[in-house]
Design a protein around this motif. Structure first.
Motif, mmCIF file in Angstrom:
data_model
loop_
_atom_site.group_PDB
_atom_site.id
_atom_site.type_symbol
_atom_site.label_atom_id
_atom_site.label_comp_id
_atom_site.label_asym_id
_atom_site.label_seq_id
_atom_site.Cartn_x
_atom_site.Cartn_y
_atom_site.Cartn_z
ATOM 1 N N LEU A 42 0.831 -1.307 0.389
ATOM 2 C CA LEU A 42 -0.111 0.072 -0.017
ATOM 3 C C LEU A 42 0.947 1.278 -0.020
ATOM 4 O O LEU A 42 0.398 2.496 -0.998
ATOM 5 C CB LEU A 42 -1.271 0.138 1.061
ATOM 6 N N GLY A 43 1.915 0.971 0.158
ATOM 7 C CA GLY A 43 2.805 2.514 0.759
ATOM 8 C C GLY A 43 3.258 3.176 -1.169
ATOM 9 O O GLY A 43 2.921 4.056 -0.786
ATOM 10 N N PRO A 44 3.559 2.746 -1.860
ATOM 11 C CA PRO A 44 3.658 3.195 -3.334
ATOM 12 C C PRO A 44 1.758 4.041 -3.740
ATOM 13 O O PRO A 44 1.849 5.496 -3.897
ATOM 14 C CB PRO A 44 3.881 2.178 -4.209
ATOM 15 N N ILE A 45 1.002 3.197 -3.375
ATOM 16 C CA ILE A 45 -0.509 3.915 -3.399
ATOM 17 C C ILE A 45 -0.611 5.107 -2.267
ATOM 18 O O ILE A 45 -1.409 5.916 -3.166
ATOM 19 C CB ILE A 45 -1.163 2.828 -3.234
ATOM 20 N N PHE A 46 -0.278 4.829 -0.815
ATOM 21 C CA PHE A 46 -0.241 6.121 -0.107
ATOM 22 C C PHE A 46 0.100 7.363 -0.790
ATOM 23 O O PHE A 46 -0.197 7.830 -0.385
ATOM 24 C CB PHE A 46 -0.382 5.247 0.790
ATOM 25 N N GLY A 171 -7.018 0.526 -1.328
ATOM 26 C CA GLY A 171 -6.996 0.335 0.039
ATOM 27 C C GLY A 171 -6.525 -1.779 0.324
ATOM 28 O O GLY A 171 -6.141 -2.262 -1.012
ATOM 29 N N ALA A 172 -6.718 -2.022 1.269
ATOM 30 C CA ALA A 172 -7.195 -3.088 1.556
ATOM 31 C C ALA A 172 -8.277 -3.414 2.843
ATOM 32 O O ALA A 172 -8.259 -2.608 3.694
ATOM 33 C CB ALA A 172 -5.887 -3.322 1.698
ATOM 34 N N PRO A 173 -8.408 -4.736 2.796
ATOM 35 C CA PRO A 173 -8.358 -5.555 1.835
ATOM 36 C C PRO A 173 -9.399 -5.190 0.470
ATOM 37 O O PRO A 173 -9.459 -4.682 1.011
ATOM 38 C CB PRO A 173 -8.294 -7.133 2.266
ATOM 39 N N ASN A 174 -9.263 -5.946 -0.414
ATOM 40 C CA ASN A 174 -9.940 -6.308 -1.365
ATOM 41 C C ASN A 174 -10.227 -7.285 -2.337
ATOM 42 O O ASN A 174 -9.091 -7.918 -2.209
ATOM 43 C CB ASN A 174 -9.141 -5.327 -2.814
ATOM 44 N N PHE A 175 -11.406 -7.766 -2.847
ATOM 45 C CA PHE A 175 -12.210 -9.065 -3.330
ATOM 46 C C PHE A 175 -12.260 -8.414 -5.130
ATOM 47 O O PHE A 175 -13.311 -7.973 -4.924
ATOM 48 C CB PHE A 175 -12.735 -9.941 -2.777
#
Length: 199
Positions: A42-46, A171-175
């Motif tokens: 998630l770091g790069p996405i944040f 974000g997480a989690p994702n389905f």
């Protein structure tokens, strides 16, 4: 006839991913849905959103709510929650091992072990000894940690994270079922129902 399939996109530093990782295997089996476990960072996405840490740290009220909500949901599911220090944890090594692990019960066991060490026991998952213990408990192949640190595997995890961004994961989690994205532990049941319906 092919069985329905669901992709589980998870980040080891994510609190709600912990709840999903512990619940998903038995629920998917009961529903007849195959699950592909997709680790990402998630770091790069944040960072792309201008955040340097978890939004649960940036927005105190949101963070306070999340930890109370985690306690309620964990109790409901028969799990325990302990806030790790620091939070969020550095999940890079754990994600690389999960990326390198072959699909199957051992990979699932490793991921669940990491989450339990982190959020049930409050251990530091950036510690190689903690990850080694998770590998041993899951009976992953010998040399998996070394394989996880290869340039090829590091690149594979970067590509996975980039793919997450392209697919709109924030974000997480994702389905993910086909082109449908379900975000959050509270969407797990709905995602499985969608997989069965459209699978």
């Amino acid at each position: 006839m092919a069985r329905p399939k669901l992709e589980f996109w998870f980040e080891f530093a994510s609190t709600y991913s912990y709840l999903s990782a512990m619940r998903l295997p038995s629920m998917a089996q009961a529903a007849g849905v195959d699950v592909v476990w997709r680790p990402f960072l998630l770091g790069p996405i944040f960072n792309s959103q201008g955040w340097k840490t978890s939004p649960f740290n940036i927005y105190q009220a949101k963070g306070n709510y999340m930890w109370r909500d985690m306690a309620r949901r964990a109790e409901r599911f028969g799990l325990s929650v302990e806030k790790p220090d620091p939070f969020p944890q550095n999940s890079l090594l754990a994600a690389r091992v999960a990326q390198a692990a072959p699909e199957g019960a051992q990979k699932v066991a490793f991921c669940q072990n990491v989450y339990l060490m982190e959020f049930s026991e409050g251990q530091d998952i950036s510690d190689p000894e903690v990850i080694a213990a998770c590998v041993e408990l899951a009976k992953l192949p010998e040399g998996i940690i070394e394989a996880a640190q290869s340039d090829e595997n590091k690149h594979a995890l970067r590509l996975s994270t980039e793919e997450a961004g392209r697919r709109g994961i924030f974000g997480a989690p994702n389905f993910v079922v086909g082109e449908e994205l379900f975000w959050g532990d509270d969407r797990l049941e709905e995602a499985l129902e969608w997989a069965v319906r459209d699978g």
